[in-house]
Design a protein around this motif. Structure first.
Motif, PDB file in Angstrom:
ATOM      1  N   LEU A  57      -9.462   4.455  11.765  1.00  0.00           N
ATOM      2  CA  LEU A  57      -9.267   4.621  10.325  1.00  0.00           C
ATOM      3  C   LEU A  57     -10.053   3.579   9.538  1.00  0.00           C
ATOM      4  O   LEU A  57     -10.603   3.868   8.467  1.00  0.00           O
ATOM      5  CB  LEU A  57      -7.782   4.527   9.991  1.00  0.00           C
ATOM      6  N   SER A 186      -5.628   0.816   6.140  1.00  0.00           N
ATOM      7  CA  SER A 186      -5.974   0.848   7.564  1.00  0.00           C
ATOM      8  C   SER A 186      -6.059  -0.563   8.136  1.00  0.00           C
ATOM      9  O   SER A 186      -5.612  -0.824   9.258  1.00  0.00           O
ATOM     10  CB  SER A 186      -7.290   1.582   7.769  1.00  0.00           C
ATOM     11  N   TYR A 251       0.063   3.468   8.450  1.00  0.00           N
ATOM     12  CA  TYR A 251      -0.867   3.822   7.380  1.00  0.00           C
ATOM     13  C   TYR A 251      -0.113   4.308   6.137  1.00  0.00           C
ATOM     14  O   TYR A 251      -0.392   3.868   5.022  1.00  0.00           O
ATOM     15  CB  TYR A 251      -1.842   4.890   7.846  1.00  0.00           C
TER      16      TYR A 251
END
Length: 326
Positions: A57, A186, A251
């Motif tokens: 990510l 992230s 996240y």
């Protein structure tokens, strides 16, 4: 250190709902594994998977340079807080019904609302403070202070573990609000998973052979200190699911508190209460005792009231700003 307000409340609310739903599944899966595996092995496995997904990510959000930070000490403190929160909660979860442990943990949004006053400078009026007090009364009822130790199925320190988890979780989320001004969600997730990996490896080096556990230990201590074992084949998918889930949780929660006001986002975490009751009944056949039902009702009522007051305040501010522009 200052914060910059974000006005993407709708997206923040959607992310917190998704994150809390993933948390409820995560809790259910860990409770299923708690009878055969040590907590630090479960934490290491899920976080090792989660950190890989987190790095992917980070790459998608702009590259690994996003992991650089000018506040390593604060990120370390945030990581330690969430480690304490998770491990305290899961130790309680190994012996408490899922709904009861979750309901006690829901002191967290109450702590977030209170602590947002000194730590973030947010304004919380007397009516919202009164609602928070009602929520804490619900927590006290679930603790059953009038009951004797003999009538409780677990020791009182076990009942305090979810409350400790709630306090440290609240501090973590308020730090996310501050650190999220300069850090991507992230990157925040990777820091957290790195803390989990480091702590769980430390437990493995110290207690991974099971030297500190014995048959006379209570279930929570056995869960914390038993020896690592190779997972059974039928548990592979469960471990993988927990790892994938923790990346989603990390996240969603980090992004939600980056984008939304803490007092606005926090009440939506209450969706975890009915989800915990659902999983506890469907998977483990547990239903809450009456004290837990009363506590859940008071916490839900206080949370909804706080949310409605916050929305009214936001609407007044919007109208005032619109009038000035006119």
């Amino acid at each position: 250190m200052t914060t910059t307000p974000h006005n993407r409340a709708g997206l923040a609310i959607g992310l917190i709902l998704l994150g809390v739903a993933a948390i409820s599944v995560n809790d259910m899966l860990i409770k299923r594994l708690s009878g055969g595996y040590p907590l630090h092995q479960i934490v290491f496995t899920r976080s090792a998977i989660g950190i890989v997904l987190g790095l992917l990510l980070v790459k998608l959000e702009g590259g690994f340079h996003l992991l650089k930070t000018r506040q390593p000490g604060l990120h370390l403190l945030r990581g330690l807080l969430i480690v304490i929160s998770n491990m305290s909660f899961f130790l309680a979860l190994s012996v408490l019904p899922l709904a009861e442990a979750t309901a006690l943990f829901f002191a967290a949004p109450l702590f977030i609302t209170l602590l947002s006053i000194p730590l973030l400078g947010e304004k919380v009026g007397p009516l919202r403070l009164g609602a928070v007090i009602v929520g804490f009364i619900g927590v006290v009822i679930m603790m059953r202070p009038w009951a004797s130790t003999a009538t409780l199925e677990v020791s009182r320190w076990v009942l305090l573990l979810p409350v400790l988890a709630a306090l440290t979780y609240a501090l973590n989320q308020l730090m996310t609000r501050k650190l999220g001004v300069n850090s991507k969600a992230s990157a925040l997730m990777v820091y957290i998973q790195a803390a989990f990996v480091a702590v769980s490896l430390g437990f493995f080096l110290i207690a991974g052979d099971g030297r500190f556990v014995n048959e006379g230990s209570n279930a929570s201590l056995q869960f914390l200190l038993r020896a690592w074992i190779w997972p059974a084949r039928e548990d592979y998918l469960t471990f993988l699911g927990i790892g994938l889930n923790i990346a989603l949780i990390g996240y969603c929660l980090s992004q939600a508190y980056r984008l939304g006001d803490a007092a606005t986002v926090a009440p939506f975490e209450y969706i975890g209460l009915p989800l915990a009751v659902f999983w506890g009944f469907v998977i483990f056949g547990d239903l809450p005792v009456w004290e837990v039902w009363v506590g859940i009702a008071l916490i839900l009522a206080s949370g909804l009231f706080v949310y409605l007051r916050e929305r009214q305040k936001a609407l007044r501010v919007t109208r005032l700003q619109g009038g000035r522009r006119a």
